[in-house]
Design a protein around this motif. Structure first.
Motif, PDB file in Angstrom:
ATOM      1  N   GLY A 148       0.828  -1.204   0.000  1.00  0.00           N
ATOM      2  CA  GLY A 148       0.000   0.000   0.000  1.00  0.00           C
ATOM      3  C   GLY A 148       0.863   1.254   0.000  1.00  0.00           C
ATOM      4  O   GLY A 148       0.585   2.216  -0.739  1.00  0.00           O
ATOM      5  N   ILE A 149       1.916   1.243   0.803  1.00  0.00           N
ATOM      6  CA  ILE A 149       2.858   2.368   0.832  1.00  0.00           C
ATOM      7  C   ILE A 149       3.557   2.506  -0.523  1.00  0.00           C
ATOM      8  O   ILE A 149       3.753   3.617  -1.034  1.00  0.00           O
ATOM      9  CB  ILE A 149       3.893   2.169   1.958  1.00  0.00           C
ATOM     10  N   THR A 150       3.903   1.359  -1.102  1.00  0.00           N
ATOM     11  CA  THR A 150       4.553   1.356  -2.417  1.00  0.00           C
ATOM     12  C   THR A 150       3.653   2.011  -3.470  1.00  0.00           C
ATOM     13  O   THR A 150       4.130   2.777  -4.317  1.00  0.00           O
ATOM     14  CB  THR A 150       4.883  -0.088  -2.850  1.00  0.00           C
ATOM     15  N   ALA A 151       2.357   1.709  -3.409  1.00  0.00           N
ATOM     16  CA  ALA A 151       1.408   2.285  -4.370  1.00  0.00           C
ATOM     17  C   ALA A 151       1.348   3.807  -4.244  1.00  0.00           C
ATOM     18  O   ALA A 151       1.277   4.528  -5.251  1.00  0.00           O
ATOM     19  CB  ALA A 151       0.029   1.677  -4.164  1.00  0.00           C
ATOM     20  N   LEU A 152       1.408   4.301  -3.003  1.00  0.00           N
ATOM     21  CA  LEU A 152       1.346   5.748  -2.775  1.00  0.00           C
ATOM     22  C   LEU A 152       2.588   6.458  -3.307  1.00  0.00           C
ATOM     23  O   LEU A 152       2.513   7.585  -3.810  1.00  0.00           O
ATOM     24  CB  LEU A 152       1.188   6.032  -1.274  1.00  0.00           C
ATOM     25  N   LEU A 153       3.726   5.801  -3.197  1.00  0.00           N
ATOM     26  CA  LEU A 153       4.988   6.422  -3.605  1.00  0.00           C
ATOM     27  C   LEU A 153       5.398   6.059  -5.025  1.00  0.00           C
ATOM     28  O   LEU A 153       6.420   6.561  -5.526  1.00  0.00           O
ATOM     29  CB  LEU A 153       6.107   5.995  -2.635  1.00  0.00           C
ATOM     30  N   PHE A 154       4.635   5.198  -5.655  1.00  0.00           N
ATOM     31  CA  PHE A 154       5.027   4.646  -6.948  1.00  0.00           C
ATOM     32  C   PHE A 154       5.276   5.724  -8.013  1.00  0.00           C
ATOM     33  O   PHE A 154       6.329   5.742  -8.664  1.00  0.00           O
ATOM     34  CB  PHE A 154       3.952   3.673  -7.442  1.00  0.00           C
ATOM     35  N   LEU A 226      17.499   6.492  -3.218  1.00  0.00           N
ATOM     36  CA  LEU A 226      16.610   5.360  -2.964  1.00  0.00           C
ATOM     37  C   LEU A 226      17.248   4.352  -2.023  1.00  0.00           C
ATOM     38  O   LEU A 226      16.584   3.777  -1.146  1.00  0.00           O
ATOM     39  CB  LEU A 226      16.230   4.682  -4.285  1.00  0.00           C
ATOM     40  N   ARG A 227      18.552   4.143  -2.196  1.00  0.00           N
ATOM     41  CA  ARG A 227      19.253   3.190  -1.332  1.00  0.00           C
ATOM     42  C   ARG A 227      19.425   3.721   0.082  1.00  0.00           C
ATOM     43  O   ARG A 227      19.284   2.974   1.054  1.00  0.00           O
ATOM     44  CB  ARG A 227      20.617   2.846  -1.934  1.00  0.00           C
ATOM     45  N   LYS A 228      19.749   4.999   0.206  1.00  0.00           N
ATOM     46  CA  LYS A 228      19.913   5.601   1.522  1.00  0.00           C
ATOM     47  C   LYS A 228      18.632   5.529   2.345  1.00  0.00           C
ATOM     48  O   LYS A 228      18.658   5.366   3.567  1.00  0.00           O
ATOM     49  CB  LYS A 228      20.350   7.066   1.382  1.00  0.00           C
ATOM     50  N   THR A 229      17.501   5.643   1.665  1.00  0.00           N
ATOM     51  CA  THR A 229      16.198   5.628   2.338  1.00  0.00           C
ATOM     52  C   THR A 229      15.527   4.250   2.306  1.00  0.00           C
ATOM     53  O   THR A 229      14.424   4.090   2.837  1.00  0.00           O
ATOM     54  CB  THR A 229      15.260   6.645   1.683  1.00  0.00           C
ATOM     55  N   SER A 230      16.193   3.286   1.648  1.00  0.00           N
ATOM     56  CA  SER A 230      15.666   1.922   1.475  1.00  0.00           C
ATOM     57  C   SER A 230      14.389   1.871   0.645  1.00  0.00           C
ATOM     58  O   SER A 230      13.688   0.856   0.631  1.00  0.00           O
ATOM     59  CB  SER A 230      15.408   1.254   2.838  1.00  0.00           C
ATOM     60  N   LEU A 231      14.077   2.950  -0.066  1.00  0.00           N
ATOM     61  CA  LEU A 231      12.884   2.965  -0.925  1.00  0.00           C
ATOM     62  C   LEU A 231      13.031   2.006  -2.104  1.00  0.00           C
ATOM     63  O   LEU A 231      12.020   1.545  -2.657  1.00  0.00           O
ATOM     64  CB  LEU A 231      12.620   4.390  -1.438  1.00  0.00           C
ATOM     65  N   ASP A 232      14.265   1.718  -2.495  1.00  0.00           N
ATOM     66  CA  ASP A 232      14.471   0.802  -3.621  1.00  0.00           C
ATOM     67  C   ASP A 232      13.976  -0.607  -3.306  1.00  0.00           C
ATOM     68  O   ASP A 232      13.689  -1.397  -4.204  1.00  0.00           O
ATOM     69  CB  ASP A 232      15.951   0.766  -4.019  1.00  0.00           C
TER      70      ASP A 232
END
Length: 328
Positions: A148-154, A226-232
């Motif tokens: 769900g979080i991924t969908a919001l940030l996609f 993305l890596r620093k924030t682990s968003l990747d």
């Protein structure tokens, strides 16, 4: 206390070596089995028959020793045949994608036939976390929240990736999970599109069977953020949802890393790989020695319980919001 050596009775007939394996093929037996295979290959047999008639349990280390034996056999052009494979052991072979590699004689039957019929649909119990229904429930709920979080940030992530460096949105890579089973791990792309082809040109700054470079030139500007924030790693929630991974576990190795494992290293594959775990929380990018990664993974297996999983998840969330703690 005197330790008894592990025996592998061998019968030799007309260039064929028949080896009887023990009831269990775990790390101690696996190490001894690898040594036994090495000794036998020096005799250059025409065929090596591995009798699994008494073997009712095999873990990741056992799988690793068998793969090592197959490789040794290839060097001497020795045919390897398996006899009397118990259904649970056969299922372990299937999990490790060895079905098409192993030559199992169909006319033989495991000596523990009664037990085999009862357990033919049950995978091996390598670690209690693998069978925990509560852990799996936590994984499913966590994965759904994560997706769900991924969908919001996609949309913003995709736009940033595309504007910074043209190419695919996702990065897909073959990793090895529980019992060495291979699966496709998903991430948002943080490197240039042809990163895998350029890997040989980048210096590996860590020791052992894994790869890291603090200033890897293949990482894009957006990719570094993305890596620093682990968003990747957000797409990995899909891997958790379908069961290839867990929210908490061991670091998922690449296939070429596993190819370099010694038999004891396979123990880390007795649990499902995780999006986070001991390695990520207590070392992450600062760990530069593969043996340290192994020790952290084994420590997780020893300490595992559901409360400990939740503790590691909370520590991971705190680390994400701590400066200079991201992956590279």
């Amino acid at each position: 206390m005197v330790k008894h050596s592990i025996e592998f009775p061998v019968t030799i007939t007309n260039g064929t070596h028949l080896v009887q394996l023990p009831t269990r093929l775990t790390v101690a037996e696996a190490i001894a089995f690898k040594t036994k295979c090495k000794d036998l290959m020096q005799e250059s047999p025409n065929r090596l028959i591995l009798d699994f008639g008494h073997t009712t349990f095999i873990d990741s280390s056992g799988i690793g020793s068998l793969i090592s034996c197959l490789r040794l056999a290839q060097t001497t052009r020795t045919e390897v045949i398996l006899w009397s494979v118990h259904p649970e052991v056969r299922m372990a072979f299937s999990l490790a994608d060895l079905d098409d590699i192993l030559k199992i004689e169909p006319a033989t039957q495991a000596l523990t036939a009664t037990t085999a019929r009862r357990s033919q649909h049950r995978p091996p119990i390598t670690h209690p976390s693998v069978r925990s229904k509560v852990k799996r429930l936590v994984d499913i709920v966590g994965a759904l929240v994560g997706l769900g979080i991924t969908a919001l940030l996609f949309v913003p992530i995709v736009v940033a990736i595309k504007l910074d460096n043209p190419g695919p949105i996702f990065f897909r890579q073959t990793r090895c999970g529980w019992m060495g089973k291979r699966f496709q791990l998903w991430k948002f792309r943080s490197m240039v599109a042809n990163a895998e082809a350029l890997k040989s040109q980048v210096k590996n700054e860590v020791e052992g069977a894994f790869f890291k470079n603090a200033k890897d030139p293949r990482i894009t500007r957006v990719g570094r953020f993305l890596r620093k924030t682990s968003l990747d790693e957000l797409p990995q929630f899909w891997n958790v949802l379908i069961g290839d991974m867990s929210l908490v576990g061991t670091r998922p190795p690449t296939a070429d890393e596993v190819d370099r494992y010694d038999v004891p290293n396979w123990q880390r594959l007795d649990v499902k790989p995780g999006m986070t775990g001991e390695w990520q929380v207590n070392g992450r990018s600062q760990v530069s020695n593969f043996e340290d990664v192994i020790q952290l993974d084994l420590r997780y297996q020893e300490r595992w319980n559901l409360v400990y999983d939740l503790k590691l998840i909370l520590q991971t969330i705190l680390l994400i919001f701590t400066k200079n703690k991201g992956a590279f």
